[in-house]
Write an enzyme that holds these catalytic residues in place. Structure first.
Site, PDB file in Angstrom:
ATOM      1  N   ASN A  80      54.205 -28.194  -9.016  1.00 40.19           N
ATOM      2  CA  ASN A  80      53.539 -27.222  -9.891  1.00 40.19           C
ATOM      3  C   ASN A  80      52.215 -27.781 -10.440  1.00 40.19           C
ATOM      4  O   ASN A  80      51.671 -28.735  -9.901  1.00 40.19           O
ATOM      5  CB  ASN A  80      54.479 -26.725 -10.993  1.00 40.19           C
ATOM      6  CG  ASN A  80      54.200 -25.264 -11.324  1.00 40.19           C
ATOM      7  OD1 ASN A  80      53.147 -24.944 -11.857  1.00 40.19           O
ATOM      8  ND2 ASN A  80      55.108 -24.378 -10.957  1.00 40.19           N
ATOM      9  N   ARG A  81      51.707 -27.173 -11.512  1.00 36.26           N
ATOM     10  CA  ARG A  81      50.312 -27.390 -11.911  1.00 36.26           C
ATOM     11  C   ARG A  81      50.148 -28.398 -13.042  1.00 36.26           C
ATOM     12  O   ARG A  81      50.987 -28.453 -13.948  1.00 36.26           O
ATOM     13  CB  ARG A  81      49.689 -26.064 -12.337  1.00 36.26           C
ATOM     14  CG  ARG A  81      49.538 -25.126 -11.173  1.00 36.26           C
ATOM     15  CD  ARG A  81      49.083 -23.745 -11.575  1.00 36.26           C
ATOM     16  NE  ARG A  81      48.964 -22.920 -10.375  1.00 36.26           N
ATOM     17  CZ  ARG A  81      49.999 -22.345  -9.760  1.00 36.26           C
ATOM     18  NH1 ARG A  81      51.218 -22.501 -10.238  1.00 36.26           N
ATOM     19  NH2 ARG A  81      49.818 -21.652  -8.655  1.00 36.26           N
ATOM     20  N   HIS A 106      51.054 -29.272  -6.914  1.00 35.87           N
ATOM     21  CA  HIS A 106      51.999 -29.781  -5.918  1.00 35.87           C
ATOM     22  C   HIS A 106      51.622 -31.130  -5.308  1.00 35.87           C
ATOM     23  O   HIS A 106      51.762 -31.332  -4.098  1.00 35.87           O
ATOM     24  CB  HIS A 106      52.181 -28.740  -4.807  1.00 35.87           C
ATOM     25  CG  HIS A 106      52.947 -27.510  -5.214  1.00 35.87           C
ATOM     26  ND1 HIS A 106      53.819 -27.471  -6.268  1.00 35.87           N
ATOM     27  CD2 HIS A 106      52.952 -26.239  -4.694  1.00 35.87           C
ATOM     28  CE1 HIS A 106      54.335 -26.250  -6.380  1.00 35.87           C
ATOM     29  NE2 HIS A 106      53.823 -25.489  -5.449  1.00 35.87           N
ATOM     30  N   HIS A 175      60.523 -26.647  -1.827  1.00 39.02           N
ATOM     31  CA  HIS A 175      59.777 -25.381  -1.856  1.00 39.02           C
ATOM     32  C   HIS A 175      60.213 -24.445  -0.718  1.00 39.02           C
ATOM     33  O   HIS A 175      59.367 -23.875  -0.022  1.00 39.02           O
ATOM     34  CB  HIS A 175      58.279 -25.684  -1.781  1.00 39.02           C
ATOM     35  CG  HIS A 175      57.402 -24.633  -2.382  1.00 39.02           C
ATOM     36  ND1 HIS A 175      57.385 -23.332  -1.933  1.00 39.02           N
ATOM     37  CD2 HIS A 175      56.522 -24.691  -3.409  1.00 39.02           C
ATOM     38  CE1 HIS A 175      56.510 -22.645  -2.652  1.00 39.02           C
ATOM     39  NE2 HIS A 175      55.970 -23.441  -3.556  1.00 39.02           N
ATOM     40  N   SER A 176      61.524 -24.272  -0.550  1.00 38.91           N
ATOM     41  CA  SER A 176      61.998 -23.330   0.486  1.00 38.91           C
ATOM     42  C   SER A 176      61.767 -21.894   0.057  1.00 38.91           C
ATOM     43  O   SER A 176      61.937 -21.545  -1.115  1.00 38.91           O
ATOM     44  CB  SER A 176      63.495 -23.544   0.742  1.00 38.91           C
ATOM     45  OG  SER A 176      63.678 -24.725   1.478  1.00 38.91           O
ATOM     46  N   GLN A 281      61.055 -22.525 -11.086  1.00 38.95           N
ATOM     47  CA  GLN A 281      59.929 -21.620 -10.834  1.00 38.95           C
ATOM     48  C   GLN A 281      60.431 -20.532  -9.902  1.00 38.95           C
ATOM     49  O   GLN A 281      60.795 -20.802  -8.755  1.00 38.95           O
ATOM     50  CB  GLN A 281      58.773 -22.395 -10.162  1.00 38.95           C
ATOM     51  CG  GLN A 281      57.504 -21.576  -9.969  1.00 38.95           C
ATOM     52  CD  GLN A 281      56.580 -21.596 -11.196  1.00 38.95           C
ATOM     53  OE1 GLN A 281      56.858 -22.293 -12.183  1.00 38.95           O
ATOM     54  NE2 GLN A 281      55.493 -20.867 -11.151  1.00 38.95           N
ATOM     55  N   GLU A 308      62.230 -22.914  -7.247  1.00 45.07           N
ATOM     56  CA  GLU A 308      61.797 -24.316  -7.262  1.00 45.07           C
ATOM     57  C   GLU A 308      62.318 -24.954  -8.541  1.00 45.07           C
ATOM     58  O   GLU A 308      61.742 -24.765  -9.605  1.00 45.07           O
ATOM     59  CB  GLU A 308      60.268 -24.381  -7.209  1.00 45.07           C
ATOM     60  CG  GLU A 308      59.667 -23.683  -6.011  1.00 45.07           C
ATOM     61  CD  GLU A 308      58.209 -23.272  -6.246  1.00 45.07           C
ATOM     62  OE1 GLU A 308      57.399 -24.148  -6.581  1.00 45.07           O
ATOM     63  OE2 GLU A 308      57.905 -22.080  -6.115  1.00 45.07           O
TER      64      GLU A 308
HETATM   65  C1  GLA Z   1      54.285 -22.438  -6.308  1.00 46.83           C
HETATM   66  C2  GLA Z   1      53.252 -21.941  -7.228  1.00 46.83           C
HETATM   67  C3  GLA Z   1      52.584 -20.745  -6.639  1.00 46.83           C
HETATM   68  C4  GLA Z   1      51.992 -21.096  -5.288  1.00 46.83           C
HETATM   69  C5  GLA Z   1      53.052 -21.685  -4.393  1.00 46.83           C
HETATM   70  C6  GLA Z   1      52.486 -22.228  -3.113  1.00 46.83           C
HETATM   71  O1  GLA Z   1      55.339 -21.608  -6.257  1.00 46.83           O
HETATM   72  O2  GLA Z   1      53.736 -21.662  -8.523  1.00 46.83           O
HETATM   73  O3  GLA Z   1      51.592 -20.258  -7.505  1.00 46.83           O
HETATM   74  O4  GLA Z   1      50.951 -22.016  -5.464  1.00 46.83           O
HETATM   75  O5  GLA Z   1      53.712 -22.729  -5.033  1.00 46.83           O
HETATM   76  O6  GLA Z   1      51.669 -21.335  -2.442  1.00 46.83           O
END
Ligand code: GLA
Length: 343
Positions: A80-81, A106, A175-176, A281, A308
């Protein structure tokens, strides 16, 4: 009883072989790649007994090497960010590469999803390990990380471990992208979704949590009881769900909790997720835009969903969020289980 086998799947020029591991129980068959510790396929039975592959992916290695959407991959060092890609640890400023608007997403440009992991067989599965050097993608400390996938009957367990030589933020997930109807299904609108969260994290316009921990009650984010996702998506502001749901509160003890249950009434398939992470997420593939996947399938917006399991986004910059720092001498450990059953 789970059978485990492996074979070479491809070669990455100058970097070596990528292997495919296959975990087969009487109920479920899982394929894992040593590239990115990727879950390449999960075949599970519907009520009619038919096996279908319920995760998105690519036919060949080239697809995974050029992938920008993290299909099936383990993401890290920090999933995530991180706001501005910036953080301070032990009084020192760190600046990561910016790869998502103004933020770091990520793990950076060459995150764990692009590494070739070392694989070894374990009882009922495979353990994948990777060493991320000090300074990798701007992060401090050499990190030794492993993810162990094991299959017991209907349950696929992912157990993550890490140690670091310097204090570093860490947040690992898989991240599936799932669609319980199987390959070729256009969207997830006929899926019933529930998430065991009393609150979620509202985000600003660059998708960084504002800091507010908002009760789901009375909002479209209330998924505590099963909800048909198609109509609910129309009530969510923006392109869909892409939010952290809070499974526990900051300071709560490390414990495995139920996170989510998704069912697809037409096929009878059900996915249950539990995790020791404090958040999940829920992402409805808002940014998939016709990616060519398995068998030439086109994966579009809302074609799938991700759960996620993670620490809360931007935790390294938000002191009220659960701690995400791994110090030397400590061990990072978390477990997530995906259980595939029928109604
Ligand atoms: C996560 C993020 C999304 C996007 C995906 C990958 O789920 O929260 O905003 O960036 O990864 O595309």
């Amino acid at each position: 009883m789970t059978e485990v086998s492996h074979q070479q799947w491809g070669q990455v020029c100058g970097r070596g072989a990528v292997d495919l591991w296959v975990l087969t129980s009487p109920q479920v068959r899982v394929e894992v790649l040593t590239l990115g510790a990727i879950i390449r396929s999960v075949c599970s039975r519907g009520s009619d007994g038919q096996m279908q592959d319920v995760v998105l992916g690519y036919d060949d290695l080239e697809g995974y090497l050029s992938d920008q959407r993290y299909l099936g991959a383990v993401v890290g060092r920090v999933a995530n960010r991180i706001a501005g890609g910036r953080f301070v640890v032990d009084g020192k400023d760190y600046q990561l590469d910016i790869n998502n608007g103004p933020n770091a997403l990520h793990g950076g440009l060459l995150g764990f999803n692009k590494a070739i992991w070392f694989a070894k067989a374990v009882e009922g599965g495979v353990q994948l390990s990777h060493t991320s050097p000090d300074g990798d993608q701007g992060y401090p400390g050499e990190v030794h990380v492993s993810v162990t996938y094991t299959l017991q009957g209907e349950t696929l367990t992912a157990e993550y471990q890490a140690v670091s030589s310097k204090t570093t933020p860490i947040n690992l997930t898989n991240h599936s992208y799932f669609n319980l109807a199987g390959q070729g299904a256009a969207d997830i609108y006929d899926h019933q979704m529930s998430i065991s969260a009393e609150s979620f994290l509202p985000v600003d316009n660059s998708m960084i949590p504002t800091g507010e921990i908002k009760a789901v009650e009375g909002t479209p984010f209330d998924l505590r009881k099963p909800v048909l996702i198609g109509p609910r998506l129309k009530e969510v502001p923006g392109p869909g769900f892409d939010h952290n749901f809070c499974l526990s509160s900051p300071g709560d003890t490390w414990a495995e909790r139920h996170a989510a249950r998704v069912s697809h009434p037409a096929s009878g398939r059900v996915l249950e997720v539990s995790t020791s992470q404090p958040g999940v997420q829920f992402y409805t593939a808002n940014f998939l835009d016709g990616v060519t996947g398995k068998g030439g399938a086109k994966y579009g917006k809302h074609s799938s969903f991700c759960l996620e399991t993670q620490n809360w986004p931007d935790a390294v910059n938000q002191p009220s969020f659960p701690d995400c720092l791994l110090c030397p001498g400590e061990k990072y450990l978390h477990v997530t289980r995906f259980t595939f059953t029928t109604v």
